[in-house]
Write an enzyme that holds these catalytic residues in place. Structure first.
Site, mmCIF file in Angstrom:
data_model
loop_
_atom_site.group_PDB
_atom_site.id
_atom_site.type_symbol
_atom_site.label_atom_id
_atom_site.label_comp_id
_atom_site.label_asym_id
_atom_site.label_seq_id
_atom_site.Cartn_x
_atom_site.Cartn_y
_atom_site.Cartn_z
ATOM 1 N N MET A 140 -19.762 57.517 20.474
ATOM 2 C CA MET A 140 -18.694 58.429 20.017
ATOM 3 C C MET A 140 -17.317 57.777 20.211
ATOM 4 S SD MET A 140 -20.310 61.945 21.629
ATOM 5 C CE MET A 140 -20.575 61.214 23.247
ATOM 6 N N GLN A 161 -17.188 68.840 15.578
ATOM 7 C CA GLN A 161 -15.787 68.905 15.984
ATOM 8 C C GLN A 161 -14.944 69.552 14.888
ATOM 9 O OE1 GLN A 161 -14.827 64.804 16.742
ATOM 10 N NE2 GLN A 161 -15.521 64.859 18.873
ATOM 11 N N THR A 192 -16.333 59.109 26.076
ATOM 12 C CA THR A 192 -15.296 59.532 25.139
ATOM 13 C C THR A 192 -14.430 60.550 25.856
ATOM 14 O OG1 THR A 192 -14.882 60.800 23.096
ATOM 15 C CG2 THR A 192 -16.962 61.185 24.185
ATOM 16 N N ASN A 193 -13.152 60.585 25.517
ATOM 17 C CA ASN A 193 -12.254 61.567 26.123
ATOM 18 C C ASN A 193 -12.428 62.952 25.513
ATOM 19 O OD1 ASN A 193 -9.899 60.216 27.968
ATOM 20 N ND2 ASN A 193 -10.625 58.760 26.440
ATOM 21 N N THR A 194 -12.449 63.019 24.192
ATOM 22 C CA THR A 194 -12.453 64.316 23.502
ATOM 23 C C THR A 194 -13.596 65.213 23.952
ATOM 24 O OG1 THR A 194 -11.314 63.498 21.530
ATOM 25 C CG2 THR A 194 -12.705 65.442 21.254
ATOM 26 N N CYS A 236 -8.052 58.191 24.326
ATOM 27 C CA CYS A 236 -9.147 58.019 23.375
ATOM 28 C C CYS A 236 -9.702 56.638 23.661
ATOM 29 C CB CYS A 236 -8.657 58.121 21.935
ATOM 30 S SG CYS A 236 -9.918 57.657 20.725
ATOM 31 N N THR A 237 -11.004 56.517 23.791
ATOM 32 C CA THR A 237 -11.580 55.251 24.228
ATOM 33 C C THR A 237 -11.480 54.155 23.169
ATOM 34 O OG1 THR A 237 -13.776 56.090 23.597
ATOM 35 C CG2 THR A 237 -13.143 56.265 25.922
ATOM 36 N N GLU A 238 -11.073 54.505 21.935
ATOM 37 C CA GLU A 238 -10.859 53.481 20.911
ATOM 38 C C GLU A 238 -9.446 52.887 20.936
ATOM 39 O OE1 GLU A 238 -14.463 55.226 20.068
ATOM 40 O OE2 GLU A 238 -12.618 56.366 19.970
#
Length: 246
Positions: free
Chosen positions: A10, A52, A83-85, A196-198
């Protein structure tokens, strides 16, 4: 060594860095041919994104909880949501399992406080920036978080889903993110959480006028600490979970 369970995919772009950072962390601490003991449950991200967008967070939480149960059954001693979200459903996931969930906000807050910072900017998906779960938890831990203005929030979100989650790194997007960081600095931010991990795929501390908190690296590093030492250094631990080393 404890076994780490990763709920990933994710997106897989950032999950790959979790695997890299965790194994590098174990090798750095133990040397030789050591690597991490871990299991990965990787989602088809498109399915999660649909939930989401539809606001079906309970359904998404149930899917992540099911993944966590499978990881626990596979012998994991701790679980990470990569993932943060999706930490908006962290409590649902924790309730489903009998092992600790290593919470990305707690890990990040620990490092923010270690650097004696009390006001941060927060960049992430629209869900992370606009839903209350992230800023409220930071506030409970003594940290004030501010987010960009609406147009900038939309731009951050679009870059994440249209570019970073697809492996695309564009110089114009990087410049936009750095301009936003400058504006957050003008609003009093002393550092910026890359929530956000991206995002760390696009910008790094060397680019920024403010300290950046790379949630991917911090989360992975905390997992290594738990796996090797059986404790969460200076972090909240769910009731009933011992911190002593194995």
């Amino acid at each position: 060594m404890k076994t780490i369970g990763l709920i990933g995919g994710m997106s897989w772009e950032s999950t790959a860095f979790y695997y890299k950072y965790i194994n590098e962390g174990v090798k750095e601490r133990l040397g030789g041919l050591h690597s991490a003991k871990c299991l990965l449950y990787s989602f088809d991200f498109a399915e999660v994104v649909r939930l989401q967008q539809a606001g079906q967070w309970k359904r998404a939480g149930a899917l992540l909880a099911e993944a966590a149960v499978r990881l626990e059954a596979g012998g994991c001693d701790v679980v990470l949501i990569c993932t943060n979200t999706m930490h908006t459903v962290a409590e649902d996931v924790q309730r489903a399992i009998g092992i600790p969930l290593l919470h990305i906000i707690d890990v990040t807050a620990n490092e923010v406080k270690r650097q004696a910072i009390r006001k941060v900017g927060l960049l992430g998906t629209l869900y992370t920036m606009e839903q209350p779960f992230y800023r409220q938890r930071l506030r409970q831990l003594g940290i004030e978080a501010i987010v960009p203005e609406k147009a900038d929030r939309i731009r951050v979100h679009d870059v994440i889903f249209r570019e970073l989650c697809r492996g695309e790194l564009n110089p114009s997007s990087k410049a936009d993110y750095l301009h936003m960081i400058g504006r957050l600095r003008e609003q009093g931010a002393e550092g910026v959480i890359l929530g956000c991990t991206e995002i760390p795929l696009l910008i790094s501390e060397e680019d920024s006028p403010l300290p950046l908190f790379d949630t991917t690296f911090l989360h992975a590093n905390a997992a290594v600490e738990y796996a090797l030492n059986g404790r969460l250094t200076s972090l909240p631990v769910p009731s009933g979970f011992p911190q002593e080393a194995p």
